[in-house]
Write an enzyme that holds these catalytic residues in place. Structure first.
Site, PDB file in Angstrom:
ATOM      1  N   LEU A   1       6.546   5.526   4.987  1.00 18.93           N
ATOM      2  CA  LEU A   1       6.912   4.853   6.241  1.00 18.93           C
ATOM      3  C   LEU A   1       8.190   4.017   6.120  1.00 18.93           C
ATOM      4  CD1 LEU A   1       3.442   4.049   7.768  1.00 18.93           C
ATOM      5  CD2 LEU A   1       5.313   5.287   8.885  1.00 18.93           C
TER       6      LEU A   1
ATOM      7  N   ALA B   1       0.848  -1.201   0.000  1.00 14.27           N
ATOM      8  CA  ALA B   1       0.000   0.000   0.000  1.00 14.27           C
ATOM      9  C   ALA B   1       0.880   1.247   0.000  1.00 14.27           C
ATOM     10  CB  ALA B   1      -0.936   0.006   1.201  1.00 14.27           C
ATOM     11  N   PHE B   2       0.287   2.377  -0.375  1.00 16.76           N
ATOM     12  CA  PHE B   2       1.124   3.550  -0.644  1.00 16.76           C
ATOM     13  C   PHE B   2       1.800   4.102   0.601  1.00 16.76           C
ATOM     14  CE2 PHE B   2       0.148   7.966   0.367  1.00 16.76           C
ATOM     15  CZ  PHE B   2      -1.034   7.873   1.060  1.00 16.76           C
ATOM     16  N   LYS B   3       1.307   3.750   1.786  1.00 13.06           N
ATOM     17  CA  LYS B   3       1.932   4.285   2.998  1.00 13.06           C
ATOM     18  C   LYS B   3       3.392   3.850   3.144  1.00 13.06           C
ATOM     19  CE  LYS B   3      -2.301   5.410   5.292  1.00 13.06           C
ATOM     20  NZ  LYS B   3      -3.150   5.105   4.092  1.00 13.06           N
ATOM     21  N   ASP B   4       3.769   2.753   2.466  1.00 15.55           N
ATOM     22  CA  ASP B   4       5.167   2.319   2.491  1.00 15.55           C
ATOM     23  C   ASP B   4       6.122   3.392   1.974  1.00 15.55           C
ATOM     24  OD1 ASP B   4       4.706  -0.250   3.462  1.00 15.55           O
ATOM     25  OD2 ASP B   4       4.429  -1.103   1.461  1.00 15.55           O
TER      26      ASP B   4
END
Ligand code: PLP
Length: 502
Positions: free
Chosen positions: A122, A116-119
């Site tokens: 993060l 997911a794009f939060k990687d």
């Protein structure tokens, strides 16, 4: 470059301090004093660079207290194990033969370790924090506390695992996350990680974490153990700044695939929840990326669509649980930064809006701000049926498989184009792998999923579409369960102290 608060006049701090503090002492968000510029020549030069180099270039504009070597190291460590060489590839998926000038590039932000794009942010934040500790001469260990309803927990765990001078502890509601999300978290390896289930719902977990942050006694005890609490949530400047980079990279990818030439304007369309991702696009525009409009896509929780249409932000409304759960949000925290910049840095006004939001759940921006927002933003929202319909249609026409969040964006874009006849090329953020939301995607493709567990669903979708399954999701079926602890909400503080002492 220095950072100030959106809510009052503070002594400006450098970026390392802004990243370590997360939130300003007055409760406001850190914003750059002045938004830096990027020239067309500089953007052109990104063409010959790797994604890591493009990101390091962008970070250098904002994080001026980090050296070039440090930023190079951060981007290498963050992105070297994304599963495609381009890191953030752009797929050209709509090229209407009747409209050759109207392509849509799906910018795939989900090739990192949790799909997911939060990687993208993060994977970077832990390294920015670790270096920030050295810069300000902090010798304590940082303990990141997270309450999660699903995706953020796993992305934060994956980012902080085995990063020196940090520990991470994630609390999730025992029966409030999906089976797959739970499996992703409880199999997380790393010597500095802890995952604990809380008996209760997401609010119980979140309130427990908030209480710990506000408890002076716990902070003092942690202090004795040489540990300092911090958070990794999406209002931290260190999470926002890595996201600005991919809009520049995506623009360059559109040039390289001959959809545009250097200097052409594009539109950008983003499936939006907390307003972090689209705010990064706004910063790119303000820096000088040739962008005409930012299209803000929402699901049935359409508070932002109404805001951009009327200038009224009103959170007093029904909350819907949708098939695009990462956008089920009624308070989009990062909007505060936009209001600050578009009001001409008027922190008094921002302060007033935020206290109105807090007291009556609603505020109306003044005419001048509304007019400025109209020039840049357009809001559209998409129903559940429309979301499913778009997954099916885009798959049918282009053999391209979208997750539910990306489908919201592509459908919103089509509504925008229908209303405005604005057909310039678009960069559309694709925020999750379709295999993260396999059940909803199969249902959209009119498959019966009764009796299929998650891994059987993945297999069915893969058999049907041949679309590649991310390795990290497949590996989960064999991964060892490492975290089985469950606690009551009033035991959370003790769990934190125990883990800190370990
Ligand atoms: C978090 C998330 C979003 C929303 O992004 P914001 O930055 O909160 O607006 C959209 N799609 C997916 C898959 C997400 O995980």
């Amino acid at each position: 470059m220095k950072y100030v608060s959106t809510r009052s006049k503070i002594t400006p701090v450098n970026s390392a301090e802004a990243i370590l503090q997360g939130l300003a002492a007055d409760g406001g968000l850190f914003v750059p004093e002045k938004i830096p510029k990027a020239s067309i020549e500089e953007i052109g030069q990104l063409g010959g660079k790797t994604y890591e180099q493009r990101a390091a270039w962008l970070l250098g504009k904002f994080l001026t207290d980090y050296t070039e070597d440090e930023l190079g190291e951060c981007t290498e460590l963050a992105y070297n194990w994304f599963d495609v060489p381009a890191r953030v590839p752009v797929m050209i998926l709509i090229q209407d033969p009747n409209n050759p000038i109207a392509p849509v590039g799906a910018m795939e932000l989900w090739h990192g370790p949790t799909s997911a794009f939060k990687d993208v942010a993060l994977q970077m934040l832990p390294h920015l924090m670790r270096m920030a500790l050295q810069k300000v001469g902090e010798t304590k260990q940082i303990l990141i506390l997270v309450a999660t309803s699903g995706d953020t927990g796993k992305a934060a765990l994956a980012g902080f695992a085995d990063v020196p001078q940090t520990k991470i502890m994630v609390f999730y509601p025992d029966d409030g996350v999906s089976k797959m999300q739970k499996l992703q978290m409880i199999t997380q390896p790393g010597d500095n990680v802890n995952v604990t289930a809380v008996r209760g719902n997401f609010d119980d977990a979140q309130n427990g974490v908030k209480k710990i942050f506000g408890d002076k006694k716990i902070r003092d005890e942690l202090d004795k153990l040489g540990v300092k609490l911090s958070s990794a949530n999406s209002i931290n400047w260190g999470r926002l700044v890595p996201q600005i980079a991919y809009y520049f990279s995506g623009y360059v990818e559109l040039i390289q695939s001959k959809q545009i030439t250097l200097g052409d304007k594009i539109n950008i369309c983003v499936p939006t929840g907390n307003f972090g991702n689209i705010l990064a696009a706004y910063y790119a525009l303000k820096m000088g990326l040739p962008v005409k409009k930012l299209i803000c896509a929402s699901n049935d929780n359409n508070v932002l669509t109404e805001f951009f249409a009327t200038g009224i932000y009103n959170r007093n409304r029904k909350f819907f649980k949708t098939i695009s759960p990462s956008m089920d949000i009624l308070i989009s925290s990062n909007l505060e930064r936009l209001l600050y910049h578009e009001s001409g840095n008027d922190f008094r006004l921002v302060n007033r809006y935020m206290s109105e939001l807090n007291s009556v759940g609603k505020y109306t921006v003044d005419k001048k701000i509304k007019t400025r927002l109209d020039k840049i933003f357009h809001g559209e929202y998409v129903t559940e049926d429309e979301t499913r319909d778009y997954i099916k249609r885009i798959y049918g026409s282009f053999k391209y498989l979208m997750d539910t969040h990306t489908a919201v964006a592509v459908c919103a874009l089509s509504k925008y184009r229908g209303k405005t006849k604005d057909l310039i090329p678009v960069l559309c953020a694709s925020t999750a792998s379709p295999y993260k939301f396999t059940g909803a995607v199969l249902t959209a493709l009119e498959q019966n999923i009764d009796g299929l567990d998650n891994f059987a669903q993945i297999k069915r979708l893969n058999d049907m579409t041949n679309f590649k399954v991310p390795k990290n999701l497949l590996a989960l079926s064999k991964a060892k369960i490492l975290h089985e602890d469950v606690c009551d909400k009033d035991e959370m503080a003790q769990r934190v102290l125990d883990f800190a002492a370990k």
